[in-house]
Motif scaffolding. Structure first.
Motif, short mmCIF file in Angstrom:
data_model
loop_
_atom_site.label_atom_id
_atom_site.label_comp_id
_atom_site.label_asym_id
_atom_site.label_seq_id
_atom_site.Cartn_x
_atom_site.Cartn_y
_atom_site.Cartn_z
N GLY A 148 85.56 -22.90 -9.66
CA GLY A 148 86.85 -23.27 -10.26
C GLY A 148 87.99 -22.55 -9.55
N GLN A 187 77.70 -16.71 -13.54
CA GLN A 187 76.96 -16.75 -12.27
C GLN A 187 77.67 -16.03 -11.12
OE1 GLN A 187 74.99 -20.79 -11.56
NE2 GLN A 187 76.77 -21.25 -12.81
N SER A 188 79.00 -16.19 -11.06
CA SER A 188 79.73 -15.66 -9.90
C SER A 188 79.76 -14.13 -9.87
CB SER A 188 81.15 -16.22 -9.89
OG SER A 188 81.08 -17.63 -9.89
N VAL A 242 74.69 -12.37 -1.44
CA VAL A 242 74.33 -12.68 -0.05
C VAL A 242 75.25 -13.78 0.50
CG1 VAL A 242 72.49 -13.55 1.48
CG2 VAL A 242 71.94 -12.01 -0.41
N PRO A 250 73.65 -22.09 -2.43
CA PRO A 250 74.56 -21.05 -1.94
C PRO A 250 76.03 -21.33 -2.25
CG PRO A 250 74.17 -22.61 -0.19
CD PRO A 250 73.49 -23.16 -1.42
N LEU A 269 91.58 -22.63 -17.02
CA LEU A 269 91.17 -22.07 -18.32
C LEU A 269 89.81 -21.41 -18.20
CD1 LEU A 269 92.13 -25.15 -20.54
CD2 LEU A 269 93.41 -23.02 -20.28
N ALA A 323 78.28 -19.71 -3.87
CA ALA A 323 79.23 -18.60 -3.71
C ALA A 323 79.61 -18.50 -2.24
CB ALA A 323 78.62 -17.31 -4.24
N GLY A 380 80.27 -24.49 -14.81
CA GLY A 380 79.00 -23.84 -14.51
C GLY A 380 77.90 -24.20 -15.49
C1 LIG Z 1 70.64 -14.78 -9.99
C2 LIG Z 1 71.55 -15.52 -9.05
C3 LIG Z 1 71.60 -15.15 -7.69
C4 LIG Z 1 72.43 -15.85 -6.81
N1 LIG Z 1 72.57 -15.40 -5.53
C5 LIG Z 1 73.46 -16.01 -4.70
C6 LIG Z 1 73.73 -15.48 -3.41
O1 LIG Z 1 73.22 -14.44 -3.03
N2 LIG Z 1 74.59 -16.17 -2.60
C7 LIG Z 1 75.21 -17.32 -3.00
O2 LIG Z 1 75.94 -17.92 -2.22
N3 LIG Z 1 75.00 -17.81 -4.24
C8 LIG Z 1 74.18 -17.17 -5.11
N4 LIG Z 1 74.01 -17.62 -6.37
C9 LIG Z 1 74.70 -18.84 -6.79
C10 LIG Z 1 76.16 -18.60 -7.16
O3 LIG Z 1 76.34 -17.39 -7.84
C11 LIG Z 1 76.62 -19.78 -8.01
O4 LIG Z 1 76.29 -20.97 -7.34
C12 LIG Z 1 78.13 -19.77 -8.26
O5 LIG Z 1 78.52 -18.52 -8.76
C13 LIG Z 1 78.50 -20.88 -9.21
O6 LIG Z 1 79.85 -20.70 -9.54
P1 LIG Z 1 80.52 -21.51 -10.72
O7 LIG Z 1 81.98 -21.22 -10.66
O8 LIG Z 1 80.08 -22.93 -10.66
O9 LIG Z 1 79.84 -20.96 -12.05
P2 LIG Z 1 80.18 -19.69 -12.95
O10 LIG Z 1 80.41 -18.48 -12.15
O11 LIG Z 1 79.10 -19.62 -13.97
O12 LIG Z 1 81.56 -20.08 -13.62
C14 LIG Z 1 81.70 -21.04 -14.64
C15 LIG Z 1 82.78 -20.51 -15.57
O13 LIG Z 1 83.09 -21.50 -16.54
C16 LIG Z 1 83.43 -20.83 -17.74
N5 LIG Z 1 83.31 -21.78 -18.85
C17 LIG Z 1 82.20 -22.39 -19.31
N6 LIG Z 1 82.48 -23.15 -20.38
C18 LIG Z 1 83.82 -23.04 -20.61
C19 LIG Z 1 84.71 -23.55 -21.58
N7 LIG Z 1 84.28 -24.38 -22.57
N8 LIG Z 1 86.02 -23.22 -21.51
C20 LIG Z 1 86.47 -22.39 -20.54
N9 LIG Z 1 85.66 -21.83 -19.60
C21 LIG Z 1 84.35 -22.16 -19.63
C22 LIG Z 1 82.39 -19.71 -17.81
O14 LIG Z 1 82.77 -18.67 -18.67
C23 LIG Z 1 82.31 -19.28 -16.35
O15 LIG Z 1 83.17 -18.21 -16.05
C24 LIG Z 1 73.20 -16.94 -7.28
C25 LIG Z 1 73.17 -17.29 -8.64
C26 LIG Z 1 72.38 -16.56 -9.52
C27 LIG Z 1 72.44 -16.89 -10.98
#
Ligand SMILES: Cc1cc2nc3c(=O)[nH]c(=O)nc-3n(C[C@H](O)[C@H](O)[C@H](O)COP(=O)(O)OP(=O)(O)OC[C@H]3O[C@@H](n4cnc5c(N)ncnc54)[C@H](O)[C@@H]3O)c2cc1C
Length: 404
Positions: free
Chosen positions: A17, A46-47, A53, A381, A36, A383, A205
């Motif tokens: 986001g 997750q982030s 890495v 990947p 938001l 992140a 996420g």
């Molecule tokens: C254990 C693990 C290890 C990993 N290792 C790596 C790595 O080494 N290298 C790499 O590149 N990737 C890695 N990843 C993957 C990477 O972390 C994720 O792909 C990435 O963080 C996804 O980001 P996101 O913004 O989609 O999700 P998120 O970081 O989960 O963000 C989603 C956000 O939405 C918010 N949200 C949800 N519902 C609502 C709502 N109703 N209203 C407002 N806000 C809301 C949540 O609070 C959250 O902050 C790993 C993931 C995990 C879990």
């Protein structure tokens, strides 16, 4: 009562986001943008709970979005960290084959790496492996010099700062509770004020499918949460690992298998495993949410996935409860590691989209629909790839929403 109108609302303050907001505020500075986030800080899920890495792009199917955006993203991430003073290091990584049947899979990874444009990948034997990682053992390995490490929470903090400098607004502690359409706008109800927006981008996420359903859509996939648990190597044994030591992954799963990761702060962790979580933001084994659990059980894809993968699922649960089994998996890569060298570390929960036929969605999945755009599968990947993911989603939004 509608509190304020924006051109675009982004749901979710994770790295995806934030990268979308960063790109939109940079390219379309005249658009009023509101992001938001339900938590009181960004990168709370997750982030902020990952391995840190900067992946090279070797694992992913040539031609996939994951392959293209990861290779591009790794370069962009290193450059971003350099420009903005975010701690990072290009430390290289080894992927180690420990049995004969893994050797052809290792070669297949090398071919994928070459097809994806990953630079400098070398196949090495046991002696060269010892020069790079003196305590690792294997029949053959790949050395990928371009892999790096960083702190993605710090990256997110920097993205958030830049979004606000570029004129975007971030509202923390603001959970989206309902979406509806009225007079051609999207009405965004939250636990606080209600907003209206010309367009909305869902980057929620672990809850991205729920937000999609709130919008009246029927997403083609449902999020199934997989917890990844880590152990930390005690400081006096951290010297067993110089940088990153990974196994050859099982091609049937999107997860990489338990591995050793040196963090940017110098500590070393082992993991993560991949166990089904009974709550979407369930970081502890005992975390359970009846509503979410029942939702998963009512989804036919869950049962089809379980039927296909029950053996590996049982093995992962066993490893989650038995430290001995977890350590045995690690000893294949690093025979000297002992149970007493490891203490429980953190955990993260992956948002994995699963189709109704039980297959795990492998590639990134962005679905435009009318005035909205839903980001429905961005596992690892993502992140690493966050900057080009932000660009790709901003391109899609510009095209679908008619932004000039
Ligand atoms: C254990 C693990 C290890 C990993 N290792 C790596 C790595 O080494 N290298 C790499 O590149 N990737 C890695 N990843 C993957 C990477 O972390 C994720 O792909 C990435 O963080 C996804 O980001 P996101 O913004 O989609 O999700 P998120 O970081 O989960 O963000 C989603 C956000 O939405 C918010 N949200 C949800 N519902 C609502 C709502 N109703 N209203 C407002 N806000 C809301 C949540 O609070 C959250 O902050 C790993 C993931 C995990 C879990």
């Amino acid at each position: 009562m509608i509190n304020r109108r924006y051109d675009v609302v982004i749901v979710g303050g994770g790295i995806v986001g934030l990268s979308v907001a960063l790109e939109i505020t940079r390219r379309f500075p005249r658009l009023g943008l509101l992001l938001l986030e339900k938590e009181d800080r960004v990168a709370r899920h997750q982030s902020g709970h990952n391995s840190g890495v900067i992946h090279s792009g070797i694992y992913y199917k040539p031609g996939s979005l994951k392959a293209r955006l990861c290779v591009e993203g790794a370069r962009a991430m290193v450059q971003f960290c350099r420009e903005h003073g975010v701690p990072h290091q290009i430390c290289g990584k080894v992927i180690v084959a420990t049995s004969e049947d893994e050797v052809p899979r290792l070669e297949e990874l090398r071919r994928r790496g070459e097809a994806n444009g990953v630079a400098g990948v070398q196949t090495i034997g046991p002696d060269q492996l010892l020069e790079i990682e003196p305590h690792a053992r294997g029949l053959r390995a790949l050395f990928i010099p371009s892999t790096g490490i960083t702190d993605y929470s710090a990256v997110c903090g920097k993205y958030a700062e830049l979004i606000q400098v570029q004129g975007g607004t971030i509202a923390l502690s603001t959970a989206v509770t309902n979406l509806r359409c009225f007079s051609g706008d999207v009405i965004v109800e939250t636990n606080g004020p209600t907003f209206s927006a010309a367009n909305l981008i869902n980057c929620a996420g672990l809850y991205s499918d729920r937000i999609c359903r709130m919008a009246g859509e029927k997403p083609d996939a449902t999020i199934v949460p997989f917890r990844g648990e880590y152990y930390d190597l005690v400081p006096e044994r951290a010297s067993l690992v110089r940088s990153l030591i990974y196994p050859v992954p099982d091609p049937r799963f999107p997860f990489l298998g338990v591995h050793f990761t040196r963090r940017i702060n110098g500590t070393v962790d082992a993991g993560p495993n991949a166990v089904l979580a009974f709550r979407r933001e369930g970081y502890r084994r005992r975390d359970f949410n009846l509503n979410e659990f029942a939702g998963a059980f009512a989804f036919p894809g869950f049962w089809r996935m379980a039927a296909k993968n029950w053996k590996s699922g049982v093995a992962e649960f066993h490893r989650s409860f038995s430290k001995q089994a977890f350590v045995r998996a690690l000893q294949r890569l690093l025979p000297e590691v002992r149970e007493e060298d490891l203490v429980p570390g953190g955990a993260g929960v992956r948002a994995q989209a699963v189709k109704p036929d039980g297959t795990l969605v492998d590639d990134f999945l962005f679905v435009p629909s009318g005035k909205m755009l839903h980001v429905l599968n961005v596992p690892s990947p993502a992140a690493t790839a966050s900057l080009p993911i932000g660009r790709a989603i901003a391109d899609m939004a510009a095209q679908n929403f008619g932004w000039q």
